[in-house]
Every structure is written in C-alpha cells, then in structure tokens.
Design a protein around this motif. Structure first.
Motif, mmCIF file in Angstrom:
data_model
loop_
_atom_site.group_PDB
_atom_site.id
_atom_site.type_symbol
_atom_site.label_atom_id
_atom_site.label_comp_id
_atom_site.label_asym_id
_atom_site.label_seq_id
_atom_site.Cartn_x
_atom_site.Cartn_y
_atom_site.Cartn_z
ATOM 1 N N ALA A 115 -54.636 32.565 -16.876
ATOM 2 C CA ALA A 115 -54.556 33.448 -15.713
ATOM 3 C C ALA A 115 -55.350 32.940 -14.518
ATOM 4 N N MET A 116 -56.486 32.255 -14.773
ATOM 5 C CA MET A 116 -57.406 31.961 -13.684
ATOM 6 C C MET A 116 -57.300 30.533 -13.151
ATOM 7 N N THR A 117 -56.783 29.575 -13.948
ATOM 8 C CA THR A 117 -56.765 28.193 -13.498
ATOM 9 C C THR A 117 -55.854 28.017 -12.289
ATOM 10 N N ASN A 118 -56.192 27.030 -11.469
ATOM 11 C CA ASN A 118 -55.338 26.683 -10.339
ATOM 12 C C ASN A 118 -54.299 25.633 -10.705
ATOM 13 N N PRO A 154 -49.824 32.389 -13.590
ATOM 14 C CA PRO A 154 -49.855 32.923 -12.220
ATOM 15 C C PRO A 154 -50.090 31.870 -11.143
ATOM 16 N N ALA A 155 -50.628 30.695 -11.506
ATOM 17 C CA ALA A 155 -50.905 29.674 -10.494
ATOM 18 C C ALA A 155 -49.635 29.228 -9.776
ATOM 19 N N TRP A 156 -48.477 29.314 -10.449
ATOM 20 C CA TRP A 156 -47.214 28.911 -9.810
ATOM 21 C C TRP A 156 -46.953 29.768 -8.570
ATOM 22 N N THR A 157 -47.126 31.070 -8.733
ATOM 23 C CA THR A 157 -46.881 31.964 -7.607
ATOM 24 C C THR A 157 -47.927 31.782 -6.530
ATOM 25 N N ARG A 158 -49.198 31.624 -6.928
ATOM 26 C CA ARG A 158 -50.252 31.434 -5.937
ATOM 27 C C ARG A 158 -50.052 30.153 -5.134
ATOM 28 N N MET A 159 -49.656 29.082 -5.800
ATOM 29 C CA MET A 159 -49.548 27.796 -5.123
ATOM 30 C C MET A 159 -48.231 27.625 -4.386
ATOM 31 N N CYS A 193 -42.385 24.397 -2.049
ATOM 32 C CA CYS A 193 -42.897 25.761 -1.948
ATOM 33 C C CYS A 193 -41.770 26.658 -1.434
ATOM 34 N N LYS A 194 -41.963 27.952 -1.534
ATOM 35 C CA LYS A 194 -40.927 28.875 -1.091
ATOM 36 C C LYS A 194 -40.710 28.776 0.422
ATOM 37 N N ASP A 195 -41.758 28.410 1.171
ATOM 38 C CA ASP A 195 -41.627 28.292 2.620
ATOM 39 C C ASP A 195 -41.091 26.934 3.053
ATOM 40 N N GLY A 196 -40.686 26.080 2.085
ATOM 41 C CA GLY A 196 -40.074 24.805 2.419
ATOM 42 C C GLY A 196 -41.023 23.629 2.395
ATOM 43 N N ARG A 197 -42.327 23.876 2.347
ATOM 44 C CA ARG A 197 -43.278 22.771 2.292
ATOM 45 C C ARG A 197 -43.209 22.086 0.925
ATOM 46 N N LEU A 198 -43.629 20.817 0.892
ATOM 47 C CA LEU A 198 -43.671 20.059 -0.352
ATOM 48 C C LEU A 198 -45.117 19.885 -0.794
ATOM 49 N N ARG A 199 -45.353 20.071 -2.099
ATOM 50 C CA ARG A 199 -46.660 19.814 -2.675
ATOM 51 C C ARG A 199 -46.527 18.633 -3.651
ATOM 52 N N THR A 200 -47.504 17.769 -3.650
ATOM 53 C CA THR A 200 -47.518 16.622 -4.560
ATOM 54 C C THR A 200 -48.228 17.033 -5.842
ATOM 55 N N ILE A 201 -47.532 16.948 -6.985
ATOM 56 C CA ILE A 201 -48.054 17.433 -8.267
ATOM 57 C C ILE A 201 -48.088 16.287 -9.271
ATOM 58 N N MET A 202 -49.220 16.166 -9.968
ATOM 59 C CA MET A 202 -49.347 15.212 -11.072
ATOM 60 C C MET A 202 -49.241 15.978 -12.380
ATOM 61 N N TRP A 203 -48.300 15.564 -13.251
ATOM 62 C CA TRP A 203 -47.962 16.315 -14.463
ATOM 63 C C TRP A 203 -48.408 15.589 -15.727
ATOM 64 N N ALA A 213 -37.736 21.701 -29.317
ATOM 65 C CA ALA A 213 -36.852 21.761 -28.152
ATOM 66 C C ALA A 213 -37.608 22.154 -26.890
ATOM 67 N N LEU A 214 -38.926 22.374 -26.998
ATOM 68 C CA LEU A 214 -39.732 22.756 -25.840
ATOM 69 C C LEU A 214 -40.729 21.648 -25.517
ATOM 70 N N PHE A 215 -41.310 21.712 -24.345
ATOM 71 C CA PHE A 215 -42.457 20.878 -24.044
ATOM 72 C C PHE A 215 -43.417 21.675 -23.167
ATOM 73 N N TYR A 216 -44.705 21.415 -23.387
ATOM 74 C CA TYR A 216 -45.765 22.105 -22.662
ATOM 75 C C TYR A 216 -46.177 21.245 -21.475
ATOM 76 N N ILE A 217 -46.343 21.863 -20.313
ATOM 77 C CA ILE A 217 -46.632 21.104 -19.100
ATOM 78 C C ILE A 217 -47.879 21.660 -18.411
ATOM 79 N N VAL A 218 -48.629 20.748 -17.796
ATOM 80 C CA VAL A 218 -49.755 21.099 -16.939
ATOM 81 C C VAL A 218 -49.630 20.243 -15.684
ATOM 82 N N GLY A 219 -49.647 20.903 -14.521
ATOM 83 C CA GLY A 219 -49.507 20.199 -13.254
ATOM 84 C C GLY A 219 -50.698 20.451 -12.346
ATOM 85 N N ARG A 220 -51.215 19.399 -11.759
ATOM 86 C CA ARG A 220 -52.360 19.513 -10.848
ATOM 87 C C ARG A 220 -51.925 19.135 -9.435
ATOM 88 N N ASP A 221 -52.277 19.990 -8.469
ATOM 89 C CA ASP A 221 -51.930 19.754 -7.069
ATOM 90 C C ASP A 221 -52.833 18.644 -6.517
#
Length: 801
Positions: A312-315, A332-337, A384-394, A401-409
């Motif tokens: 819940a708290m990580t960025n 929740p970081a997806w929505t915040r970022m 982003c929803k406003d059209g901006r691009l963020r650079t993410i390292m995954w 059939a699943l994979f777990y992901i962590v992305g850092r801005d």
C-alpha cells in the motif's frame, strides 16, 4: 532431547531401540529430520519403566522399550520395526478395530481384562491383558501414531473368582501393575487405590477414599473432571479425561484418567475399574508444538501485515500480470504515479500503456518470462493518464501462467543522467575548442604573418627573403593540416584509404626514420613475426600511428632505454575478443614496448582523451593517442595499453586480417613532370569555397584542361544536364543547397553513365562515400592536398588507369 541420534544411546532401557536404529534411520531419514511428535514419543518410551510401545506411521510399525520387549519375544523376537498386523497376526482381528477407533476418533482407548490368543510354548492359548492406546499427533494435528502401555493380567482373570472372595489377593494383583489403578462402588464412591497411586501422590493410604479424591485435582480441573465422572455414572459410558493430578513432589502433572463399568449378568453396573497414566511428557510435547505453531502463525501474520503495508505504501509499481498480456492486480502506486484507476489498468492489454517504440522489447520480455526466465533491469516508457511518459525499470519473476512485477520510476534519474551527459559534452566541447583555438591561432599567426611580410617584401622589391616566408607559411599550413587529421582521426570521421597492407614491410620501411627520430640514446629492436597475415588498413595512417607511438615511447625514457616493435598473428576467441571489445576472429597485432617510467591506472584511463597529455605545456597537443585510437577503431580494430609504474609500457594495435595480396604504395609525382591534357579535355569543379575552386582551376589550366566551375550541387547538375563535354567531375562531398557531392555524382551518372568522379573533402562521412566502397571510376582525395597529387589523380582518372 538432542538433535541427532545421541538420544537413542542414553538411559538403561536402550537396548531394543539401539538395535532398531538402522531400521529407523532408513525409512524415516536421519534423526534430526524426525517429526517432533515421534521424537517426543520415543523420549517418553525410553524414560518409562512401564512396558511402552509406539505404533508409528500408516503401517503402525513397532518401536518399544526393554520393559515391553519380552511380550512378543517368543512369537516375533525380531518384532522391532515390523508392522503391527505382521507381529500380531493371531490377535489382529481383535485389536485392529481398537486401533482404528483411536485413529478415527482421535481419542484414547483402554481395554481391561481383554482376552487375546497368544502363541505360547508352541501352541496358542488364551491370555488376558489390560492396556491403553493413546493417539500421537504430528505437527499439523493429524494422528501419526499410537502410544501403547499395558500389561498381561492373565493370572488376574484366571483367579477372578478367588479375587472376588479375597479383596486382599485382588489388591495384590492390581498393585503388581506399572500403572495407577483404582476402583469405586457402583455409585462412584472411591474405595480402592493400588500402591502406584500412593507412590505417585505421596498421600497416606485411605486418605483419598470417597470424595477426598477431589482434593487431588488441580483447582482449575476439578469441576470439569467431576462433571465428566458424573456423566459416566449417569450413562454408564466409559470414563476418559485428561487432567492435572497432584504429584508427591508438590507439583501437578498431567494424567490420562480412564474407567469402565463392570456389569453383572443382568447388565447392571456393580463396580467401576479405572486407571491414571502419567502423560506429562506428551502434554509438554503438545505445548512445544502449540507454541511453535502459534509463533509460526504470528510470524506469518506479521509478514502478511508487512507485505500489505509495503504493497500500500511503496512508491514502486507492484502487481501481477498474465502471459495473456493483461494485468491481474496492481498496488495503489499505479494510480498515484500514472493517474489510471485499478479498473482502467486491468481492463486493457498492458501494451496499450507502453510507448510503441518499446513494444518489440516488451514482447520479448514476455516471451522470456513464458520460458521461466527471470527478467531484471528492463526499461520501457509508460503513459500517464494525462499523456506524459514515465521511464520505468522493471523486474519480473514468472510463476506458472502469472508473473510478479516491480517497477521503479527512473524518469528523474534518466533526466539527470541526460543533463550530466550534456554537461560533459559541453565540457568536452569547451576543452576541444579551447585547445584547437590555441593551436590554430599559433599556426594562423605563422601563416598570416608570413603572408603579410611576403606582401611587404614584394611591394618593396626585396625578393631575396620571399622563399623563407613562403616556406614558413607552407610549414604552418602543413602543421594545421596534420592537426586537423588528428582531430578527424579522434572523431573517427577522417577519410581513410584502406588497402591490403604488409605490416612487416611497412615497419621495415619505417625503421630508419624511427631510428633518426628517437635518437642514439634509445635502442630500437624490431621483432617481425614470420608468416604475418595482411591487414586491411590505410598504410599512411598506420605509418603515422607507428611514428607517434615510438615518439611517445622515447619521451617516456628521458635517460635512454629500449623500444621494441613487434608484430604477431592473433586468433580472438569469444572471451579474448570480448576483453578487447572486438568481434571474434583473426587479427594481427602491432605492439610498441618501452622500458620507461610506465603509466598509472588513472593515466591509462584517460590516455585516449582529446588534449590529455602528461607532457609540459607547449610540448604536446594531447591528440596523438586520440588520433591513433580513432584511426584504429575506424579501421575495425582496437588499441590496448599494458603498463606498470617503473616497468615500462606496451601499446598494442589490433588490426583486422585481410585475405588476399598486398598492394604497392604509390609515390607522389612531381607536378612539373605531370602529363599534359589532350585537346578539349574538360573538368567540372564543384566546391562552395571560392579559394579552393580558384586553386584547382589554376592547376587544371596550367596542365591544359578546360575548367568549368560551380558553387553548389544544383549548379553542377545544370552543367551535367547540358551537352557540354565533361571528362571528369571534381566535387566536394559537403555541398550547400540540399544536394551533397555523392548525390550530385549519382545524378550525373544517370545522365552520363561513364562519368568519372574525384571527391575532394576535408570532413567526409563514410556513410556518404559508401563506407570506403566506391563505385568504379570514383576516387577520394583528402583536403588539404598538394597540387601534384591533384594533377596525378586527375590524369589517372581521365586516362582510365
């Protein structure tokens, strides 16, 4: 209890278990891996003086102490470790349902005066036994075994009638059991305890008759114990309960209390016979297990809370995704970022959130994950929803059939890195332009000063010093040209003329020049490898590089020393090529070694930087090694430095091998001996620099050619489109107006297929000139050039040589 097999070797009742150790270790593994329940049961078994056995596992295999060992001795002396059904085949139909009752209900079972047909003296005879079965639970709560305690009471049963007549005899027999035995009247009044009871409790004989028994319970267990006892009295059901009983030591110990009614022929209860079995060790084991389970549950709960807090708290962007390309869960970081809601993120393929330029790389990552590969450090750009691009390292880890992901801005980090790169570029440009300005200002001073004095002396009619001023101006111009070539070599933008070259022959040809340059106080040694391959390289540039390396080696030995020039063939496998930043393959090396002062790691790291030099101001531009590095890299090779302080330096050039024959180096002809043009031969000269056009036209007209000039590609094309005779096109590569020299030549050959072309350039892009692969009847001449070279090239091209 210890963590190895050592506990199997202590105490007095060890014999049977020591003999069974080999069997136990085989199906159950080493003792340190045994379940805690089995270890606790074995410990109880070993420390009990009462006949005690353990039936363990699905087959109810036997383990027992020495007190129990004689029971199956005649029938099965090797009963240890065997399944119960095999050991007790004759009585199994009787006791199997009793075992099953314990396994199904999870409750203990007691049998009193149970008739069991036993093999004795070669025949089967009736025997009677009083025994109990207590379930042993494993760590997960399931029943993994049964604890058995009991004794044979055949003699007791056979003398039942006599015992009824003689209470004393009855008490003697019950006192012979290794277990607390008691009995009551039909109404539950306690009127008898055996000696084991008094030994355990330490109370005087008769002091616990009747309801005085109640005082022996732990205060917290009294109501519950009497409640169960009253229920048995009312219903006639077997009495079975665990409670704490006061021990003679003053402490309370857990016991298993059991009793069953004795009925007459009418079925009425006449008495109750019961027993109390000390189970403190089993209860202790249960408590250890319970504490362990509680601690495990606490740790799991804490880690779950920590994970939920982190979620819940990580960025960082955290989530799960499927190989179908859809996100399954996001924090929740997806929505915040990014501004997208959970519903918006989960409803569309993830690729729709990724910049199109990253689609191919992202698809490759999904492919790798589908193969079970972990991916780390993958970078893409997410909208982003406003059209901006963020650079993410995954980072991503597959699981089914699943994979777990962590992305850092890393958007700000990349922006900062780019700003730093720009700053470094500007610093390098500043250093470059400062150095160039310093050197060119010196050279231009020599040129302009010489021309100014030349003009003055001519106007004065003093022609005696004219040659001196002309030579001074030409010398400064040549040094400026050399500086430009070094700069272009460093930037890998110079125009090279690679040819199949015999490097051994080149070195031998340079040997005398090198000896004169380094002076008599330095010894020169040449070690030429036999069977040396040919190199595909510009020989004049290689000569220049070799001379520079020898001069640097000489300067590193102010007190004299030795320079060794050595050639060799080199096979580069994948590892060796990777160490030198080359492709695997065949190369030849040209190495210059000195016995000088050597270089520090810091100097080696900066040796190829432009304008970096360890020489005093005014004694070097710092472009020598930069030029060599740029030339060799542009030729498809590599330069490496091997050096230690006080142990000298080796500079090695690795050059790509050429398959074929070597070419002879052409000399530069004298203009005075240049052949004259045939009548009507015409050359079109296209260059945006008027001075260059003027000089070239002067040379052409002196040789008898007709010269036509144009200042740009469009003007040159108009001439080519006319019907004027054109024997040769001489054009600069870099032309203004949107059409470069190569495009002009190609357009001209569409109009005139046999048109011959000479490119002249001071800053040629290899891409424009076909990376050194020119069409037939096309050549390149690099500015600045001597007029003799220009005249020779023009004559050769027109004559078709």
């Amino acid at each position: 209890m210890t963590n190895d097999a050592g506990f199997l070797r202590g105490g007095g009742a060890m014999g049977a278990l020591i003999r069974a150790y080999e069997w136990v270790a085989t199906p159950l593994g080493p003792p340190e891996t045994w379940p805690q329940a089995l270890r606790s049961a074995i410990d109880l078994c070993l420390h009990s003086s009462f006949p005690t056995a353990i039936y363990w596992g699905p087959e109810l295999r036997l383990l027992y102490n020495d007190a129990w060992a004689p029971i199956p001795a005649e029938r099965h002396p090797d009963a240890l470790g065997r399944p119960g059904a095999e050991v007790w085949s004759e009585i199994w139909p009787i006791i199997a349902p009793q075992f099953q009752r314990v396994l199904d209900s999870g409750e203990g079972f007691a049998a009193f005066d149970q008739m069991l047909p036993m093999a004795r003296g070669g025949r089967v005879e009736e025997t009677w036994w009083t025994y109990s079965f207590t379930p042993i639970r494993s760590e997960d709560g399931t029943i993994a075994g049964v604890l058995n305690q009991g004794n044979e009471v055949t003699a007791h049963v056979r003398t039942q009638h006599a015992l009824r007549e003689s209470e004393g005899k009855f008490r003697g027999i019950t006192n012979s059991v290794d277990q607390m035995i008691w009995s009551t009247l039909s109404d539950g009044f306690h009127d008898y305890y055996n000696d084991r009871w008094y030994e355990f409790t330490g109370v005087p004989a008769g002091s616990t008759d009747g309801e005085a028994w109640n005082d022996m319970f732990h205060p917290e267990d009294r109501e519950r114990a009497w409640g169960v006892w009253r229920h048995s009295l009312e219903t006639g059901e077997t009495y079975h309960i665990e409670y704490r009983l006061k021990h003679h030591s003053g402490t309370y110990r857990w016991v298993l209390g059991r009793a069953q009614p004795v009925r007459d022929a009418k079925g009425d209860i006449t008495r109750w016979f019961g027993s109390c079995t000390d189970i403190q060790e089993i209860v202790d084991a249960r408590e250890v297990l319970a504490r362990s389970r509680a601690e495990l549950e606490r740790q799991v709960a804490e880690r779950t809370r920590e994970r939920n807090r982190l979620w819940a708290m990580t960025n960082d962007l955290m989530g799960t995704a499927g190989l179908d390309g859809y996100l399954k869960a996001v924090n929740p970081a997806w929505t915040r970022m990014l501004g997208w809601s959970d519903a918006e993120l989960l409803a569309r393929p993830f690729s729709e959130l990724v910049d199109k330029s990253d689609h191919a790389a992202t698809a490759d990552v999904v492919r790798r994950l589908s193969l079970g590969e972990t991916v780390d450090g993958f970078v893409d750009h997410v909208f982003c929803k406003d059209g901006r691009l963020r650079t993410i390292m995954w980072s991503a880890v597959p699981e089914g059939a699943l994979f777990y992901i962590v992305g850092r801005d890393i958007t700000e980090q990349r922006n900062a890195e780019e700003a730093l790169r720009q700053s470094q570029k500007m610093e390098a440009v500043g250093q470059l332009t400062g150095g160039l300005a310093h050197d060119f200002n010196n050279l231009l001073t020599g040129i302009s000063g010489s021309l100014e004095l030349l003009q003055t002396r001519v106007s004065q009619g003093r022609l005696g010093d004219v040659d001196r001023y002309v030579n001074a101006a030409q010398g400064a111009a040549k040094r400026a040209a050399a500086l430009t070539h070094r700069l272009l070599a460093f930037s890998r933008r110079q125009t090279l003329d690679p040819k199949p070259t015999d490097v051994n022959r080149l070195v031998v040809g340079m040997e005398e020049l090198v000896r004169r340059t380094i002076g008599p106080h330095v010894t020169l040694e040449v070690v030429a490898a036999g069977g040396l391959w040919l190199a595909l390289v510009d020989p004049s540039q290689l000569e220049n590089a070799l001379l520079n390396l020898c001069i640097n080696a000489r300067d590193a030995m102010p007190d004299g020393g030795r320079i060794t020039i050595e050639t060799a063939n080199k096979w580069m496998d994948e590892r060796a090529a990777k160490e030198r930043d080359l492709d695997p393959g065949q190369y030849l090396s040209l190495c210059v070694t000195d016995t000088g002062t050597g270089m520090t790691p810091e100097v080696i790291a900066r040796a190829f930087d432009p304008f970096f030099t360890t020489k005093p101001i005014g004694q070097g531009t710092g472009l020598g090694l930069s030029m060599i590095y740029g030339f060799v890299r542009q030729s498809g090779g590599q330069v490496r430095i091997y050096s230690e302080i006080g142990a000298g330096t080796t500079m090695c050039l690795y050059l790509p091998r050429h398959y074929g024959a070597a070419e002879d180096v052409e000399g530069v002809p004298d203009l005075s001996g240049a052949p004259r043009a045939d009548a009507g031969e015409t050359v079109l000269i296209v260059d945006d620099e008027p001075t260059v056009r003027m000089l070239v036209i002067e040379v052409l007209e002196d040789l008898g050619y007709t010269a036509i000039e144009a200042a740009d590609g469009a003007g040159g094309l108009k001439v080519l489109q006319s019907d004027v005779r054109i024997d040769l096109l001489v054009t600069d590569v870099g032309l203004p107006g949107g059409m470069n020299g190569r495009q002009l030549a190609d357009a001209g050959r569409v109009l005139r297929p046999t048109l011959k072309v000479l490119f002249i350039t001071g800053y040629a892009e290899n891409a424009v000139l076909g990376h050194g692969h020119l069409d037939r009847d096309m050549q390149v001449l690099t500015k600045p050039f001597v007029m003799e070279a220009l005249a020779s090239r023009i004559r050769d091209l027109i004559a078709g040589s």
